[in-house]
Motif scaffolding. Structure first.
Motif, PDB file in Angstrom:
ATOM      1  N   GLU A 188      19.171  20.111 -23.694  1.00 31.12           N
ATOM      2  CA  GLU A 188      18.913  18.699 -23.398  1.00 31.12           C
ATOM      3  C   GLU A 188      20.227  17.988 -23.066  1.00 31.12           C
ATOM      4  O   GLU A 188      20.289  17.183 -22.141  1.00 31.12           O
ATOM      5  CB  GLU A 188      18.239  18.058 -24.606  1.00 31.12           C
ATOM      6  CG  GLU A 188      17.751  16.669 -24.284  1.00 31.12           C
ATOM      7  CD  GLU A 188      17.007  16.012 -25.424  1.00 31.12           C
ATOM      8  OE1 GLU A 188      16.493  16.728 -26.307  1.00 31.12           O
ATOM      9  OE2 GLU A 188      16.957  14.771 -25.432  1.00 31.12           O
TER      10      GLU A 188
ATOM     11  N   ALA B  96      21.222  18.754 -19.549  1.00 34.42           N
ATOM     12  CA  ALA B  96      20.326  18.068 -18.607  1.00 34.42           C
ATOM     13  C   ALA B  96      20.725  16.599 -18.494  1.00 34.42           C
ATOM     14  O   ALA B  96      20.850  16.061 -17.393  1.00 34.42           O
ATOM     15  CB  ALA B  96      18.879  18.203 -19.076  1.00 34.42           C
TER      16      ALA B  96
ATOM     17  N   PHE C  95      13.913  20.487 -15.564  1.00 33.70           N
ATOM     18  CA  PHE C  95      15.093  21.354 -15.641  1.00 33.70           C
ATOM     19  C   PHE C  95      14.633  22.751 -16.040  1.00 33.70           C
ATOM     20  O   PHE C  95      13.529  22.913 -16.587  1.00 33.70           O
ATOM     21  CB  PHE C  95      16.084  20.836 -16.684  1.00 33.70           C
ATOM     22  CG  PHE C  95      16.809  19.591 -16.251  1.00 33.70           C
ATOM     23  CD1 PHE C  95      18.025  19.672 -15.580  1.00 33.70           C
ATOM     24  CD2 PHE C  95      16.277  18.340 -16.483  1.00 33.70           C
ATOM     25  CE1 PHE C  95      18.695  18.529 -15.161  1.00 33.70           C
ATOM     26  CE2 PHE C  95      16.934  17.185 -16.071  1.00 33.70           C
ATOM     27  CZ  PHE C  95      18.149  17.280 -15.409  1.00 33.70           C
TER      28      PHE C  95
ATOM     29  N   TRP D 105      22.308  14.133 -14.993  1.00 32.82           N
ATOM     30  CA  TRP D 105      21.271  13.219 -14.483  1.00 32.82           C
ATOM     31  C   TRP D 105      21.737  12.584 -13.177  1.00 32.82           C
ATOM     32  O   TRP D 105      22.891  12.173 -13.070  1.00 32.82           O
ATOM     33  CB  TRP D 105      21.003  12.122 -15.520  1.00 32.82           C
ATOM     34  CG  TRP D 105      19.573  11.714 -15.538  1.00 32.82           C
ATOM     35  CD1 TRP D 105      19.020  10.638 -14.933  1.00 32.82           C
ATOM     36  CD2 TRP D 105      18.512  12.394 -16.207  1.00 32.82           C
ATOM     37  NE1 TRP D 105      17.666  10.595 -15.171  1.00 32.82           N
ATOM     38  CE2 TRP D 105      17.331  11.666 -15.949  1.00 32.82           C
ATOM     39  CE3 TRP D 105      18.427  13.556 -16.981  1.00 32.82           C
ATOM     40  CZ2 TRP D 105      16.086  12.052 -16.448  1.00 32.82           C
ATOM     41  CZ3 TRP D 105      17.203  13.931 -17.482  1.00 32.82           C
ATOM     42  CH2 TRP D 105      16.051  13.192 -17.209  1.00 32.82           C
TER      43      TRP D 105
ATOM     44  N   LYS E  22      17.848  25.374 -20.131  1.00 35.92           N
ATOM     45  CA  LYS E  22      18.916  24.370 -20.117  1.00 35.92           C
ATOM     46  C   LYS E  22      18.801  23.484 -21.361  1.00 35.92           C
ATOM     47  O   LYS E  22      17.707  23.084 -21.745  1.00 35.92           O
ATOM     48  CB  LYS E  22      18.793  23.505 -18.856  1.00 35.92           C
ATOM     49  CG  LYS E  22      20.030  22.686 -18.583  1.00 35.92           C
ATOM     50  CD  LYS E  22      20.009  22.184 -17.169  1.00 35.92           C
ATOM     51  CE  LYS E  22      21.218  22.135 -16.389  1.00 35.92           C
ATOM     52  NZ  LYS E  22      22.106  23.118 -16.112  1.00 35.92           N
TER      53      LYS E  22
END
Ligand code: SF4
Ligand code: SF4
Length: 139
Positions: free
Chosen positions: A120, A123, A114, A127, A118
């Motif tokens: 976590e 992200a 990513f 998914w 960005k």
């Protein structure tokens, strides 16, 4: 006394930079976790050496099977694994090469690249879903 900091061009050709402090016990280093090793100031472990990374791998525990491929293949030893369980990524040393993502065998992958900025949480929220055989064939 504060340690003297030198630039790379202050050293003579052939100078040796020691990885560990003089008084450290290096006999059992392979069995000592990196964070417990007495690295010297001249070892890159003591500094963040990844500030030029533009993309980062994010780890998703939900799909990981702890195969350790990412740990074996990472060229910067930036995958953190404890007791054969993948724990996460050491972002102070990861260079963002993406090899860990390439070798991750799960579907969807448990590591994905990513943008560096960005978060976590973002992200993980973005998914991808599991790919079907048909999706793969149509690629
Ligand atoms: S992106 Fe590259 S350096 Fe970073 S953890 Fe993955 S394999 Fe290691
Ligand atoms: S390669 Fe993928 S599945 Fe294997 S340990 Fe790493 S993140 Fe988990």
């Amino acid at each position: 006394m504060a340690q003297e900091t030198r630039g790379w061009n202050d050293f003579d050709a052939g100078a040796i930079l020691f990885s560990f402090n003089k008084d450290s016990n290096v006999n059992n280093i392979a069995n000592t976790l990196p964070e417990n090793r007495a690295y010297s100031q001249s070892n890159s472990y003591t500094a963040s050496v990844a500030d030029w990374r533009v993309e980062k791998p994010v780890f998703n525990r939900d799909f990981c099977i702890d195969c350790q491929f990412c740990w074996i293949y990472c060229p910067d030893m930036s995958i953190v694994s404890r007791n054969e369980k993948m724990v996460g990524v050491d972002y102070d040393h990861c260079k963002g090469c993406g090899i860990c993502v390439d070798v991750c065998p799960t579907n969807p992958k448990s590591l994905l690249m990513f943008e560096e900025k960005k978060s976590e949480n973002d992200a993980l929220a973005n998914w991808p879903k599991k790919e079907s055989k048909k999706d793969k064939e149509n690629k």
